[in-house]
Design a protein around this motif. Structure first.
Motif, PDB file in Angstrom:
ATOM      1  N   LEU A  81       0.851  -1.174   0.052  1.00 55.21           N
ATOM      2  CA  LEU A  81       0.009   0.125  -0.110  1.00 55.21           C
ATOM      3  C   LEU A  81       0.915   1.236  -0.126  1.00 55.21           C
ATOM      4  O   LEU A  81       0.687   2.081  -0.700  1.00 55.21           O
ATOM      5  N   SER A  82       2.086   1.245   0.835  1.00 54.10           N
ATOM      6  CA  SER A  82       2.536   2.412   0.963  1.00 54.10           C
ATOM      7  C   SER A  82       3.418   2.577  -0.362  1.00 54.10           C
ATOM      8  O   SER A  82       3.673   3.747  -0.762  1.00 54.10           O
ATOM      9  N   THR A  84       2.551   1.820  -3.502  1.00 51.27           N
ATOM     10  CA  THR A  84       1.658   1.895  -4.575  1.00 51.27           C
ATOM     11  C   THR A  84       0.867   3.282  -4.286  1.00 51.27           C
ATOM     12  O   THR A  84       0.839   4.085  -5.423  1.00 51.27           O
ATOM     13  N   GLN A  85       0.643   3.648  -3.197  1.00 51.57           N
ATOM     14  CA  GLN A  85      -0.294   4.767  -3.023  1.00 51.57           C
ATOM     15  C   GLN A  85       0.619   5.905  -2.601  1.00 51.57           C
ATOM     16  O   GLN A  85       0.220   7.229  -2.873  1.00 51.57           O
ATOM     17  N   PHE A  86       1.856   5.725  -2.073  1.00 54.11           N
ATOM     18  CA  PHE A  86       2.438   6.867  -1.557  1.00 54.11           C
ATOM     19  C   PHE A  86       3.815   7.190  -2.431  1.00 54.11           C
ATOM     20  O   PHE A  86       4.020   7.993  -3.355  1.00 54.11           O
ATOM     21  N   VAL A 164      -2.112   8.245   6.223  1.00 57.55           N
ATOM     22  CA  VAL A 164      -1.145   9.394   5.499  1.00 57.55           C
ATOM     23  C   VAL A 164      -0.597  10.129   6.464  1.00 57.55           C
ATOM     24  O   VAL A 164       0.608  10.657   6.235  1.00 57.55           O
ATOM     25  N   THR A 290       5.098  11.724  -2.501  1.00 60.22           N
ATOM     26  CA  THR A 290       3.788  11.477  -1.961  1.00 60.22           C
ATOM     27  C   THR A 290       2.869  12.654  -2.810  1.00 60.22           C
ATOM     28  O   THR A 290       1.842  12.234  -2.965  1.00 60.22           O
ATOM     29  N   LYS A 293       2.619  11.711  -6.601  1.00 56.66           N
ATOM     30  CA  LYS A 293       1.745  10.588  -6.520  1.00 56.66           C
ATOM     31  C   LYS A 293       0.352  11.035  -6.416  1.00 56.66           C
ATOM     32  O   LYS A 293      -0.563  10.311  -7.211  1.00 56.66           O
ATOM     33  N   ALA A 294      -0.198  11.802  -5.322  1.00 57.76           N
ATOM     34  CA  ALA A 294      -1.343  11.974  -5.143  1.00 57.76           C
ATOM     35  C   ALA A 294      -1.949  12.810  -6.301  1.00 57.76           C
ATOM     36  O   ALA A 294      -3.039  12.931  -6.374  1.00 57.76           O
ATOM     37  N   ILE A 299      -4.130   8.346  -8.777  1.00 50.14           N
ATOM     38  CA  ILE A 299      -4.871   8.651  -7.501  1.00 50.14           C
ATOM     39  C   ILE A 299      -5.822   9.813  -7.345  1.00 50.14           C
ATOM     40  O   ILE A 299      -6.558   9.713  -6.899  1.00 50.14           O
ATOM     41  N   ASP A 301      -5.834  12.788  -5.540  1.00 51.50           N
ATOM     42  CA  ASP A 301      -6.076  13.083  -4.217  1.00 51.50           C
ATOM     43  C   ASP A 301      -5.157  14.372  -3.931  1.00 51.50           C
ATOM     44  O   ASP A 301      -4.262  14.494  -3.224  1.00 51.50           O
ATOM     45  N   THR A 304      -4.112  14.991  -0.078  1.00 52.73           N
ATOM     46  CA  THR A 304      -2.885  14.381   0.231  1.00 52.73           C
ATOM     47  C   THR A 304      -1.666  15.190  -0.213  1.00 52.73           C
ATOM     48  O   THR A 304      -0.532  15.223   0.677  1.00 52.73           O
TER      49      THR A 304
END
Length: 438
Positions: A81-82, A84-86, A164, A290, A293-294, A299, A301, A304
């Motif tokens: 998760l960290s 791919t998401q961040f 986050v 981060t 990526k957001a 994503i 976002d 974030t």
């Protein structure tokens, strides 16, 4: 062979070292506790039969195998998760998380303690016996309840660690001490003369740490000057230039530089990944990644990204309060120097603010957050017109990027408001300079 400081840094991010120590410690404690006789009637003694004790140890052993598999599975999910998401550069923070290492160590230690106990609890010489170390078995029960409590703690800790807010806070807290440890000088690193000896890197990787005091001692003994080419955190390729060495005035050039390559190679640690020992840009890169990526279409976002900018503002404020630049040290006679290049404040600002600006130009709230970062930065720095110029230039770039990417003029109101606040602050600081220096 891995150096001591490299081993220390590596061991902080391993998931196997503490469990290995736990296995050896649990077996040793089991051997000690097996020799403690507290008596059958003691509250510290297991009250069952030898068969009950063996059944209990078998049950604990099988349970802990399941629990360890569950823990590792949840940890892998958190790592995925960290990543791919961040940011994939945040994986090292999860691996270095001490609570995760402690919980895994207790689980593995409980398994080892119980499994080792099956060798002598209720058996002797290949036959069943009624006598067994009751205190040692009671300790296994205590370890079972401790593992149960830590399992609940791990679930709570994991749930918080993938939030986050927690991730960004960990990066901020890890980077601030690195900034506080920065040692710089006002002087810029001199350029190497045309006849300087090129010292090649013996391996490829990232410059993780530079032992400046070792370089200075070796340079003083050989009467040479040493200037590194890469900054800490930059990548070098084996065979490329790692440093330049040239003799001081009056020293014999050929004999002075002899053997210096091995000294430089020993003092400059190169590894397969960046570390935060001397590299505050790593933590800033994690926050910047981060944010970027957001802001990606996958994503999408923006908030974030705003949070990442807010944590990044803390780091920029810490940088703004310190002198930044190359590290240049000299011997007592000031005839020998060692120079390690580093980023200036302007370079930090252009690199990390520029990345977020290019990714977030179409989102006014992100641009406004970056302008607030600049306001905080100016408030933290002293009366430094050169840095003010860099901040104002970056603010202009942010506003121009937003005006180019945002279609509705009304959406730019928040950007214009933050830009006006920054401009007012700069005018106040400039007036203070004029009043102080006339």
């Amino acid at each position: 062979m891995m150096r001591r400081d490299a081993w220390r840094e590596y061991s902080r991010g391993t998931l196997w070292l503490m469990p290995l120590v736990s296995v050896m410690l649990s077996i040793a404690l089991g051997a000690v506790f097996a020799r403690i006789d507290v008596g059958r009637e003691s509250l510290l003694a297991f009250q069952g039969t030898a068969d009950d004790a063996r059944t209990l140890l078998i049950g604990i052993t099988s349970t802990m195998v399941t629990v360890i598999a569950l823990l590792l599975g949840l940890a892998v999910v958190a790592l995925q998760l960290s990543s791919t998401q961040f940011s994939p550069r945040l994986l090292r923070n999860f691996l270095r998380d001490r609570p995760n290492q402690v919980v895994l160590s207790v689980f593995v230690g409980t398994f080892s303690y119980s499994a080792a106990g099956l060798f002598d609890v209720g058996v002797a010489g290949g036959e069943r016996v009624d006598d067994f170390p009751r205190f040692a078995v009671a300790v296994a029960v205590v370890l079972l309840f401790l593992s149960l409590a830590l399992l609940v703690f791990f679930a709570d800790h994991l749930a918080h660690s993938i939030q986050v807010d927690h991730i960004l806070m960990v990066v901020e807290r890890a980077t601030l001490p690195v900034i506080a440890r920065l040692t710089v000088t006002v002087a810029r690193a001199p350029a190497a003369p045309s006849g300087a000896l090129m010292v090649a890197a013996t391996s490829s990787g990232y410059v993780q740490f530079v032992h400046v005091e070792r370089l200075l001692a070796a340079a003083t003994a050989r009467r040479v000057n040493i200037r590194l080419r890469p900054r800490v955190g930059e990548h070098v390729v084996a065979g490329s230039t790692l440093a330049w060495v040239w003799p001081t005035s009056g020293a014999d050039g050929q004999s002075s530089v002899a053997g210096i390559a091995s000294v430089v190679d020993d003092a400059v640690r190169i590894g397969f990944e960046r570390t935060d020992e001397m590299d505050p840009a790593l933590g800033m890169r994690q926050l910047c990644d981060t944010a970027c990526k957001a802001l990606s279409p996958a994503i999408n976002d923006p908030y974030t990204a705003i949070q990442a900018c807010e944590h990044l503002s803390v780091l920029f404020a810490a940088l703004a309060a310190r002198p930044l630049g190359d590290t240049v040290v000299r011997d007592a006679q000031r005839s020998v120097l060692v120079a390690v290049p580093a980023r200036s404040f302007t370079e930090y600002l252009a690199l990390f603010a520029g990345l977020i600006r290019r990714f977030g130009a179409s989102e006014p709230t992100v641009i406004a957050a970056m302008l607030r970062l600049l306001v905080v930065t100016v408030e933290a720095m002293g009366l430094e017109p050169d840095r003010w110029a860099a901040v104002e230039n970056e603010a202009d770039l942010l506003v121009v990027a937003a005006q180019r990417a945002v279609i509705e003029p009304a959406d730019l109101e928040v950007v214009n408001r933050e830009r006006a606040a920054l401009q007012h602050l700069l005018l106040v600081r400039q007036a203070a300079v004029r009043e102080e220096f006339g």
